[in-house]
Write a protein that holds these residues in place. Structure first.
Motif, PDB file in Angstrom:
ATOM      1  N   GLU A  47       1.886  -4.932 -24.625  1.00 48.70           N
ATOM      2  CA  GLU A  47       1.569  -3.768 -23.258  1.00 48.70           C
ATOM      3  C   GLU A  47       1.716  -2.426 -23.309  1.00 48.70           C
ATOM      4  O   GLU A  47       3.460  -2.230 -23.388  1.00 48.70           O
ATOM      5  N   PHE A  48       1.398  -1.409 -23.064  1.00 48.92           N
ATOM      6  CA  PHE A  48       1.916   0.034 -23.690  1.00 48.92           C
ATOM      7  C   PHE A  48       2.255   1.307 -21.758  1.00 48.92           C
ATOM      8  O   PHE A  48       1.650   1.724 -21.513  1.00 48.92           O
ATOM      9  N   ARG A  49       3.048  -0.283 -21.613  1.00 52.26           N
ATOM     10  CA  ARG A  49       3.576   0.623 -19.826  1.00 52.26           C
ATOM     11  C   ARG A  49       4.833   1.153 -20.023  1.00 52.26           C
ATOM     12  O   ARG A  49       4.744   1.601 -18.867  1.00 52.26           O
ATOM     13  N   THR A  50       5.403   0.742 -20.579  1.00 52.87           N
ATOM     14  CA  THR A  50       6.777   1.251 -20.762  1.00 52.87           C
ATOM     15  C   THR A  50       6.843   2.600 -21.402  1.00 52.87           C
ATOM     16  O   THR A  50       6.279   1.982 -22.903  1.00 52.87           O
ATOM     17  N   ARG A  51       8.332   3.047 -21.586  1.00 56.69           N
ATOM     18  CA  ARG A  51       7.818   4.493 -22.515  1.00 56.69           C
ATOM     19  C   ARG A  51       9.164   3.753 -23.849  1.00 56.69           C
ATOM     20  O   ARG A  51       8.911   4.077 -24.838  1.00 56.69           O
ATOM     21  N   SER A  52       9.441   2.318 -22.960  1.00 54.09           N
ATOM     22  CA  SER A  52      10.175   1.862 -24.691  1.00 54.09           C
ATOM     23  C   SER A  52       8.974   1.859 -25.044  1.00 54.09           C
ATOM     24  O   SER A  52       9.772   1.256 -26.771  1.00 54.09           O
ATOM     25  N   THR A  53       8.394   0.776 -24.626  1.00 54.14           N
ATOM     26  CA  THR A  53       7.313   0.392 -25.514  1.00 54.14           C
ATOM     27  C   THR A  53       6.051   0.888 -26.128  1.00 54.14           C
ATOM     28  O   THR A  53       6.221   1.251 -27.509  1.00 54.14           O
ATOM     29  N   LEU A  54       5.968   2.120 -25.378  1.00 54.64           N
ATOM     30  CA  LEU A  54       5.562   3.286 -26.545  1.00 54.64           C
ATOM     31  C   LEU A  54       5.939   4.073 -27.138  1.00 54.64           C
ATOM     32  O   LEU A  54       5.703   4.283 -28.465  1.00 54.64           O
ATOM     33  N   HIS A  55       7.472   3.668 -27.082  1.00 54.98           N
ATOM     34  CA  HIS A  55       8.328   4.311 -28.079  1.00 54.98           C
ATOM     35  C   HIS A  55       8.771   3.255 -29.179  1.00 54.98           C
ATOM     36  O   HIS A  55       8.771   3.607 -30.595  1.00 54.98           O
ATOM     37  N   ARG A  56       8.813   2.166 -29.169  1.00 55.31           N
ATOM     38  CA  ARG A  56       8.766   1.083 -30.459  1.00 55.31           C
ATOM     39  C   ARG A  56       7.805   1.203 -30.795  1.00 55.31           C
ATOM     40  O   ARG A  56       7.459   0.959 -32.705  1.00 55.31           O
ATOM     41  N   PHE A  57       6.567   1.442 -30.366  1.00 53.38           N
ATOM     42  CA  PHE A  57       5.067   2.072 -30.955  1.00 53.38           C
ATOM     43  C   PHE A  57       5.278   3.207 -32.034  1.00 53.38           C
ATOM     44  O   PHE A  57       3.994   3.631 -33.431  1.00 53.38           O
ATOM     45  N   LEU A  58       5.439   4.095 -31.845  1.00 50.50           N
ATOM     46  CA  LEU A  58       5.955   5.408 -31.905  1.00 50.50           C
ATOM     47  C   LEU A  58       6.765   5.123 -33.179  1.00 50.50           C
ATOM     48  O   LEU A  58       7.108   5.358 -34.751  1.00 50.50           O
ATOM     49  N   HIS A  59       7.972   4.562 -33.206  1.00 50.04           N
ATOM     50  CA  HIS A  59       8.629   4.032 -34.475  1.00 50.04           C
ATOM     51  C   HIS A  59       8.128   3.671 -35.321  1.00 50.04           C
ATOM     52  O   HIS A  59       7.889   4.133 -36.360  1.00 50.04           O
TER      53      HIS A  59
END
Length: 136
Positions: A47-59
């Motif tokens: 779930e893309f609800r934190t800056r950390s998970t957004l960063h993982r996706f963008l990585h």
């Protein structure tokens, strides 16, 4: 307050002609990966609800959008980390310090240990803080 970065994720996928898989026969969806195939698919169950998970996706998007053939593994990881950081900067979203530090450590271990990165991780946990390790 919960933030939902799903719109950013969908826009990024559409802009780069990449699809998202949250579960298939491949393993590793929790940490994320991209297979070298066409069309490009980011495999990530999050779930893309934190800056950390957004960063993982963008990585993982960094792996998908760049031609990384012929590069060493640490170079591919360094490029993907840079893509994630720059994408978040362009969106006006700060990268969490812990996430940025974890990325630097990961690339550093990759440079030192190459394909045997798990041995490097085990050794790093076994060494006392501040210990100097001689290069092999």
């Amino acid at each position: 307050m919960a933030v939902d970065f799903t719109e950013i994720v969908l826009a990024e996928l559409m802009a780069n002609d990449v699809t998202l898989c949250r579960a298939c026969s491949e393993s590793g969806h929790k940490r994320g990966f991209v297979l070298d195939a066409q069309p490009k698919v980011v495999h990530l169950d999050s779930e893309f609800r934190t800056r950390s998970t957004l960063h993982r996706f963008l990585h993982e998007m960094g792996h998908a959008v760049h031609d990384q053939k012929g590069m060493k593994r640490w170079e591919r990881e360094e490029q993907a980390e840079a893509y994630a950081r720059e994408s978040m900067r362009q969106l006006g979203i700060s990268v969490p310090r812990k996430v940025a530090a974890r990325g630097r450590l990961y690339v550093g271990r990759m440079k030192r240990w190459g394909r045997n990165i798990s041995a490097g991780l085990r050794r790093a946990h076994a060494e006392p803080a501040g210990a100097v390790v001689a290069a092999a």
